[in-house]
Design an enzyme around this catalytic site. Structure first.
Site, PDB file in Angstrom:
ATOM      1  N   LEU A  16     109.801 -59.910  51.019  1.00 55.60           N
ATOM      2  CA  LEU A  16     109.709 -58.772  51.318  1.00 55.60           C
ATOM      3  C   LEU A  16     108.502 -58.365  50.248  1.00 55.60           C
ATOM      4  CD1 LEU A  16     112.646 -56.530  53.101  1.00 55.60           C
ATOM      5  CD2 LEU A  16     110.159 -58.024  54.223  1.00 55.60           C
ATOM      6  N   GLU A  46     107.513 -46.764  39.489  1.00 56.58           N
ATOM      7  CA  GLU A  46     109.212 -47.319  39.936  1.00 56.58           C
ATOM      8  C   GLU A  46     110.856 -47.319  38.592  1.00 56.58           C
ATOM      9  OE1 GLU A  46     108.691 -51.003  41.990  1.00 56.58           O
ATOM     10  OE2 GLU A  46     107.025 -50.185  42.613  1.00 56.58           O
ATOM     11  N   HIS A  93     107.987 -56.020  37.661  1.00 54.42           N
ATOM     12  CA  HIS A  93     108.371 -54.805  36.042  1.00 54.42           C
ATOM     13  C   HIS A  93     108.535 -55.254  34.390  1.00 54.42           C
ATOM     14  CE1 HIS A  93     110.768 -53.262  39.809  1.00 54.42           C
ATOM     15  NE2 HIS A  93     109.496 -52.813  40.187  1.00 54.42           N
ATOM     16  N   CYS A 101     118.028 -55.359  36.359  1.00 49.74           N
ATOM     17  CA  CYS A 101     117.740 -54.358  37.774  1.00 49.74           C
ATOM     18  C   CYS A 101     118.763 -53.709  38.367  1.00 49.74           C
ATOM     19  CB  CYS A 101     117.772 -55.632  38.675  1.00 49.74           C
ATOM     20  SG  CYS A 101     116.152 -56.030  37.607  1.00 49.74           S
TER      21      CYS A 101
HETATM   22  O1  SUG Z   1     111.726 -54.254  43.860  1.00 53.52           O
HETATM   23  N1  SUG Z   1     113.300 -56.816  45.179  1.00 53.52           N
HETATM   24  C1  SUG Z   1     113.184 -56.660  45.171  1.00 53.52           C
HETATM   25  C2  SUG Z   1     113.645 -56.550  42.841  1.00 53.52           C
HETATM   26  C3  SUG Z   1     113.733 -55.221  42.199  1.00 53.52           C
HETATM   27  C4  SUG Z   1     114.147 -56.333  40.492  1.00 53.52           C
HETATM   28  N2  SUG Z   1     114.474 -54.409  39.791  1.00 53.52           N
HETATM   29  C5  SUG Z   1     114.005 -54.928  38.234  1.00 53.52           C
HETATM   30  N3  SUG Z   1     113.563 -55.794  37.875  1.00 53.52           N
HETATM   31  N4  SUG Z   1     113.732 -53.464  37.881  1.00 53.52           N
HETATM   32  C6  SUG Z   1     111.861 -55.568  44.283  1.00 53.52           C
HETATM   33  O2  SUG Z   1     110.452 -56.567  43.852  1.00 53.52           O
HETATM   34  C7  SUG Z   1     113.003 -58.036  47.813  1.00 53.52           C
HETATM   35  C8  SUG Z   1     113.735 -57.943  48.585  1.00 53.52           C
HETATM   36  C9  SUG Z   1     113.689 -59.353  50.026  1.00 53.52           C
HETATM   37  O3  SUG Z   1     112.352 -59.864  50.556  1.00 53.52           O
HETATM   38  O4  SUG Z   1     114.370 -59.554  51.398  1.00 53.52           O
HETATM   39  C10 SUG Z   1     112.824 -56.960  46.180  1.00 53.52           C
HETATM   40  O5  SUG Z   1     113.463 -55.479  47.259  1.00 53.52           O
END
Ligand code: SUG
Length: 448
Positions: A21, A174, A250, A372
């Site tokens: 996603l 974020e 991020h 994260c």
């Molecule tokens: O927002 N992955 C999250 C990962 C967040 C990582 N957070 C930090 N770096 N702080 C994002 O991209 C993937 C979900 C999916 O593909 O099923 C997702 O939302």
């Protein structure tokens, strides 16, 4: 008054899956449609939480959200019983069903930005849930995130909760993934360091070409304003657009800071010298001891290795007053260049003296490393006493949550399973029980 930095980790929810996603997040795209293991994911997260609690750190737990989120599907025009809605969404818009089923709230570094009471105008801890507006599946998180934070930090004498910023890209926020605090001791005035991907209202400024800049300068400025931060202790820096285009969605994928240490890659910032100068200037206002910049060069670790290993998505935690541990994912151990760098880092003359490795593969496969998974909250003794104590990790809670996961979670999930009404029921049953364990009250839509 003495203060500590607590970590509040997101407990992985029962619908953890690989939906592909997150455009711009390489792991999310690469693992799309793989089978996930929600049970293993939740247990891996609990092991990290317990290990940090055992090391003497204050460790909290933030509950997952209700998924699949039927109210969002209703908002999008789906009608009928829950089972009808799931079936129609699976048939007509499987991508929407995947979005409302994501367990992405596990990455609580994106849940909110938190300013400790030592930095704010009214001497309270301020929380602003992030609007996460750049990704639909994450943009639906903030209302329930706010409710969970209010149930965890309920005492209004100590805690101030804001609503998310306006839900538009210009205020793309974020959360703490792009926010770091530097200080000599946690209870002292700190420097709040905000990193943004783009200046949204000024189209003349540089921005990434391939992947989105999720976070705007304007969002960070608004957070600083509403938290009542002092301008001379507030520093902004722009992410290097080339890093975003290489998969650094991020800033916490390429930099981490704690107390008097800033550990980052040479490609992290658009203007590294300015970042150093601005932080030094703010630091010198109230500190005489040095602020350490540990800059990793391309030669030591390539940008690509940063993205695949998540070297910088580590937790930098103080195990003594002047020594720190770097909590890294196992992917760092599997990468020869990164692992060799980490050996030299521990020998060098800097506060980082230990490295601790965790297997977080289930979360990592969606682009979420150790950093994260946690939201940092600096709390003085009184504030810590005012936290909902049922959310703090200890031997009993660890056992209870492990049993809870074993009872309620599946060990394999594919996209087709998201339409299964039984999964919705299982998830709600689990969360209903969890609100009792964590003493959160009725926070979910299905409980109202
Ligand atoms: O927002 N992955 C999250 C990962 C967040 C990582 N957070 C930090 N770096 N702080 C994002 O991209 C993937 C979900 C999916 O593909 O099923 C997702 O939302």
């Amino acid at each position: 008054m003495h203060a500590i930095e607590a970590n509040f980790d997101g407990l992985v929810g029962p619908t953890h899956n690989y939906g592909g996603l997150s455009f711009g997040n390489v792991a999310s795209k690469n693992n799309q449609a793989q089978a996930s293991n929600p049970k293993a994911a939740a247990l891996q997260g609990l092991v990290k939480m317990k290990a940090l609690a055992d090391m003497g750190f204050v460790q909290g737990v933030l509950a997952p959200h209700e998924r699949p989120h039927i109210p969002t599907l209703k908002q999008l025009g789906f009608t009928g019983s829950d089972a009808d809605i799931l079936a129609a969404a699976a048939k007509q818009a499987p991508h929407l069903l995947a979005c409302v089923s994501s367990a992405s709230c596990m990455w609580t570094a994106n849940a909110a930005t938190v300013s400790p009471s030592a930095d704010t105008h009214d001497g309270k801890v301020h929380f602003s849930p992030a609007n996460l507006v750049n990704k639909f599946h994450r943009s639906i998180e903030h209302p329930i995130t706010g409710a969970i934070l209010r149930a965890t930090f309920a005492d209004t004498r100590h805690f101030t909760h804001h609503a998310a910023l306006p839900s538009t890209d210009q205020f793309g926020d974020e959360g703490a993934a792009n926010h770091t605090r530097f200080c000599q001791q946690y209870q002292q005035q700190g420097i709040e360091f905000f990193v943004y991907g783009q200046e949204a209202f000024n189209q003349q400024t540089v921005r990434p070409q391939k992947f989105p800049a999720r976070h705007s300068l304007e969002a960070s400025q608004a957070i600083a304003q509403r938290h009542g931060l002092q301008p001379q202790y507030t520093v902004y820096a722009q992410q290097n657009p080339a890093a975003i285009d290489a998969g650094v969605f991020h800033n916490d994928v390429i930099a981490v800071g704690n107390k008097n240490v800033h550990f980052y890659h040479e490609d992290a910032f658009l203007d590294t010298e300015k970042m150093q100068q601005d932080l030094q200037t703010a630091w010198a206002l109230s500190n005489t001891d040095p602020l350490h910049f540990i800059e990793v060069t391309r030669q030591q670790v390539s940008l690509q290795d940063c993205v695949t290993s998540y070297l910088f998505n580590s937790q930098l935690i103080s195990h003594t007053d002047d020594e720190m541990t770097l909590v890294v994912p196992a992917e760092c151990q599997n990468n020869a260049a990164v692992w060799s760098y980490l050996q030299s880092l521990q020998q060098a003359n800097n506060p980082i003296t230990k490295v601790q490795v965790f297997d977080l593969k289930q979360s990592m496969s969606n682009g979420g490393g150790p950093a994260c998974l946690r939201l940092r909250v600096v709390l003085n003794d009184k504030e810590l006493a005012a936290v909902n104590q049922a959310c703090l990790m200890n031997d009993d809670l660890f056992i209870t949550l492990n049993q809870w996961v074993e009872r309620h979670y599946r060990d394999r999930l594919m996209e087709a399973d998201l339409a299964d009404p039984q999964l919705l029921l299982e998830s709600r049953t689990a969360l209903d029980k969890l609100t009792q364990i964590l003493k959160l009250g009725s926070i979910y839509d299905f409980q109202k």
